[in-house]
Design a protein around this motif. Sequence first.
Motif, mmCIF file in Angstrom:
data_model
loop_
_atom_site.group_PDB
_atom_site.id
_atom_site.type_symbol
_atom_site.label_atom_id
_atom_site.label_comp_id
_atom_site.label_asym_id
_atom_site.label_seq_id
_atom_site.Cartn_x
_atom_site.Cartn_y
_atom_site.Cartn_z
ATOM 1 N N ASN A 322 -11.898 22.413 23.967
ATOM 2 C CA ASN A 322 -10.912 22.587 25.041
ATOM 3 C C ASN A 322 -10.422 24.024 25.142
ATOM 4 O O ASN A 322 -10.065 24.494 26.223
ATOM 5 C CB ASN A 322 -9.735 21.642 24.835
ATOM 6 C CG ASN A 322 -10.076 20.209 25.199
ATOM 7 O OD1 ASN A 322 -10.950 19.961 26.027
ATOM 8 N ND2 ASN A 322 -9.401 19.253 24.580
ATOM 9 N N SER A 323 -10.414 24.737 24.010
ATOM 10 C CA SER A 323 -10.006 26.154 24.058
ATOM 11 C C SER A 323 -11.046 27.004 24.786
ATOM 12 O O SER A 323 -10.731 28.061 25.314
ATOM 13 C CB SER A 323 -9.795 26.682 22.634
ATOM 14 O OG SER A 323 -11.027 26.799 21.946
ATOM 15 N N LEU A 324 -12.294 26.496 24.808
ATOM 16 C CA LEU A 324 -13.378 27.241 25.467
ATOM 17 C C LEU A 324 -13.653 26.740 26.878
ATOM 18 O O LEU A 324 -14.018 27.534 27.758
ATOM 19 C CB LEU A 324 -14.675 27.109 24.638
ATOM 20 C CG LEU A 324 -14.676 27.719 23.241
ATOM 21 C CD1 LEU A 324 -15.936 27.315 22.495
ATOM 22 C CD2 LEU A 324 -14.573 29.244 23.332
ATOM 23 N N GLN A 328 -7.777 22.763 34.155
ATOM 24 C CA GLN A 328 -6.896 21.726 34.679
ATOM 25 C C GLN A 328 -6.006 22.290 35.762
ATOM 26 O O GLN A 328 -5.684 23.476 35.776
ATOM 27 C CB GLN A 328 -6.048 21.103 33.570
ATOM 28 C CG GLN A 328 -5.122 22.046 32.842
ATOM 29 C CD GLN A 328 -4.365 21.342 31.720
ATOM 30 O OE1 GLN A 328 -4.785 20.334 31.190
ATOM 31 N NE2 GLN A 328 -3.214 21.885 31.359
ATOM 32 N N PHE A 329 -5.623 21.416 36.681
ATOM 33 C CA PHE A 329 -4.778 21.875 37.785
ATOM 34 C C PHE A 329 -3.873 20.739 38.237
ATOM 35 O O PHE A 329 -4.191 19.553 38.074
ATOM 36 C CB PHE A 329 -5.630 22.369 38.966
ATOM 37 C CG PHE A 329 -6.553 21.317 39.540
ATOM 38 C CD1 PHE A 329 -6.122 20.464 40.557
ATOM 39 C CD2 PHE A 329 -7.857 21.175 39.068
ATOM 40 C CE1 PHE A 329 -6.966 19.506 41.092
ATOM 41 C CE2 PHE A 329 -8.704 20.215 39.591
ATOM 42 C CZ PHE A 329 -8.268 19.378 40.609
ATOM 43 N N PHE A 350 -5.125 17.002 36.995
ATOM 44 C CA PHE A 350 -6.525 16.666 36.777
ATOM 45 C C PHE A 350 -7.095 17.595 35.716
ATOM 46 O O PHE A 350 -7.029 18.815 35.862
ATOM 47 C CB PHE A 350 -7.341 16.795 38.064
ATOM 48 C CG PHE A 350 -8.784 16.379 37.882
ATOM 49 C CD1 PHE A 350 -9.132 15.046 37.852
ATOM 50 C CD2 PHE A 350 -9.785 17.332 37.717
ATOM 51 C CE1 PHE A 350 -10.446 14.651 37.667
ATOM 52 C CE2 PHE A 350 -11.102 16.955 37.530
ATOM 53 C CZ PHE A 350 -11.434 15.607 37.512
ATOM 54 N N LYS A 351 -7.621 16.999 34.649
ATOM 55 C CA LYS A 351 -8.188 17.775 33.555
ATOM 56 C C LYS A 351 -9.711 17.728 33.620
ATOM 57 O O LYS A 351 -10.310 16.661 33.498
ATOM 58 C CB LYS A 351 -7.710 17.228 32.206
ATOM 59 C CG LYS A 351 -6.217 17.393 31.980
ATOM 60 C CD LYS A 351 -5.808 16.896 30.599
ATOM 61 C CE LYS A 351 -4.317 17.089 30.371
ATOM 62 N NZ LYS A 351 -3.901 16.608 29.024
ATOM 63 N N PHE A 352 -10.306 18.885 33.837
ATOM 64 C CA PHE A 352 -11.761 18.991 33.882
ATOM 65 C C PHE A 352 -12.216 19.560 32.541
ATOM 66 O O PHE A 352 -12.538 20.733 32.407
ATOM 67 C CB PHE A 352 -12.183 19.891 35.045
ATOM 68 C CG PHE A 352 -13.673 19.958 35.247
ATOM 69 C CD1 PHE A 352 -14.426 18.802 35.360
ATOM 70 C CD2 PHE A 352 -14.319 21.174 35.336
ATOM 71 C CE1 PHE A 352 -15.798 18.865 35.548
ATOM 72 C CE2 PHE A 352 -15.693 21.242 35.520
ATOM 73 C CZ PHE A 352 -16.432 20.085 35.628
ATOM 74 N N ASN A 353 -12.242 18.685 31.531
ATOM 75 C CA ASN A 353 -12.634 19.098 30.173
ATOM 76 C C ASN A 353 -14.148 18.980 30.041
ATOM 77 O O ASN A 353 -14.673 18.117 29.345
ATOM 78 C CB ASN A 353 -11.908 18.261 29.118
ATOM 79 C CG ASN A 353 -12.125 16.769 29.304
ATOM 80 O OD1 ASN A 353 -12.222 16.289 30.433
ATOM 81 N ND2 ASN A 353 -12.192 16.029 28.215
#
Length: 589
Positions: A322-324, A328-329, A350-353
Amino acid sequence: MKWTQVIDPLNNITLSVLIAAMPIIFIFWALIIKKMKGYQASLIAIAIATVIAILVYGMPVKLAVLSIAHGSLYGLFPICWLVIMSVFLFNLTVKSGQFEIIKHFMASITSDRRLQALLIAFSFGSFLEGTAGFGAPVAITAAMLVGLGFNPLYASGICLIANTAPVAFGSIGIPITVASQVSGIPEMPISQMVGRTLPILSIILPFYLVTIIAGFKKAKEVLPAVLVSGVSFALLQYLSSNFLGPSLPDVIAGLGSIVCLMVFLRFWKPKTIWRFANEPAPTLNTDITYTGGQIVRAWSPFIVLTIMVIAWGMQPIKDALNSLGLFQFEVPGLHNVIQDKDGALLPKIFKFNYLSAAGTAILIADLVAIPMIGLTYSDGAKVFAATLNQLKFPILTIAAVLGFAYIVNDSGITLTLAEVLANTGYLFPFFAPVLGWLGVFITGSDTSANALFSKLQYATATSIGVDPVVTVAANVSGGVVGKMISPQSIAVAAAAGDLVGQESQLFRFTVKHSFIMLIVICFITLAQAYAVKWIIPVYEMINSKKLVAAPDASRGYIYLIVLAVLLVTLASTILVIARRKKQTPTLVN
């Protein structure tokens, strides 16, 4: 502009409930009576829910449209992303010819359909649920059973039903983690309480599955194997959930039951080999043998898959990824615009992981497996294109189902239904699992159902003098039996089982079993609340002031390096084996 949810829009709770239930009643009617295709039923249900949300609940049109769009986007990622990659992995093994070796290996253990279902749908599916979750277990195991020659309807149906036992501890225990965060009850007592409910179901479930497949008399013929499978799973599920926590019960119980059943079958065989009606007799050719290396190579995609989903389930690796790669917006026009009945604004992010998503782990497994099983990446690209074409209608169905889930939640329709159950007073513990069941039916996720109702479960139980851990755990346990009839799960299983357009058949296959298991859990919960209180664990509530350490991604990078070395070593070993001996069966004179 802020808009506040209302629970009783008609100022008459009976009428409000009747209106709120219409979209859900429609889904049952459309799939059971009208036998509609899944995407058609879902799109019409969205239209009905939207009209009710706007005209009855007063939800602004803009919010209703944005809510549906937000849900559909979540359906595409991460849900469809995961399903596509899971089916792609299976299709690669078929294209390469390796699945023929897997079929031979499974037949060498047992060619009995009843026992194959226990090994793959129940035990291996539980293991996958514990590591990946979110649809992957049903997608992979249903595809495997169809590949082995199972009737597609039975393959998909029993995989959905088998998936009930492990759902509560899926994805390294995420459903219980969320229930803990929302209710304020620590994870461990919830895990213990769920672990004192579901093992009862886990003991019964294998026999129940075999009875569905072959009938009661034929199920009794394999009762020793059924008991080994169910009791080993239930015992390991109980021990790990009560003494280790919610992260590993599915992994431990799934693997443990596979090992126990395989060892048992080396010393015991059923008197007759059962197959489906009109199915050819077992075709295991004893003149053909495969070396250990060939068998390992054939299973290598699933070995890599297992390694990847376990790794992706580790929190340090999640933090590092997730750090890389986390984008998210806030959803424009929807974030912090809807207020619940207490005046709290609902965040819509919305998290686009794209790196830490389970689908990405399976994609990497796909890419690593392609050369290991003798395909080129050009072959892989063709298989991927065929997979996308195969899943075009399931993708539409899943996106529509999640759009429906979001509009009924954001509008307050779900809360209206929950309010009635919460007002059942002394009998609330009996109905507590129904809330979880309802939440999973609508959202397709036990995690989402716990996020939706855990606080309500806690508050209602406290108000009637029942220990809240009983009802919060009941929300988790009740949710597991709603999974098999959730439109999202039905769409995933239909895609994997080659039943696209026949979702209504699958729904009718599973719906009665969902209700039967739900009633069993309702009575167990009622007994826990009043008759067997000694079963309730002793615990202290979470201290909200406790500091939470910021995630340390550095440890995750080390884990990723170790993972890369492990994958390279495994792939190199498989390729060396393949070079030493061509992938051809050995004829025994």
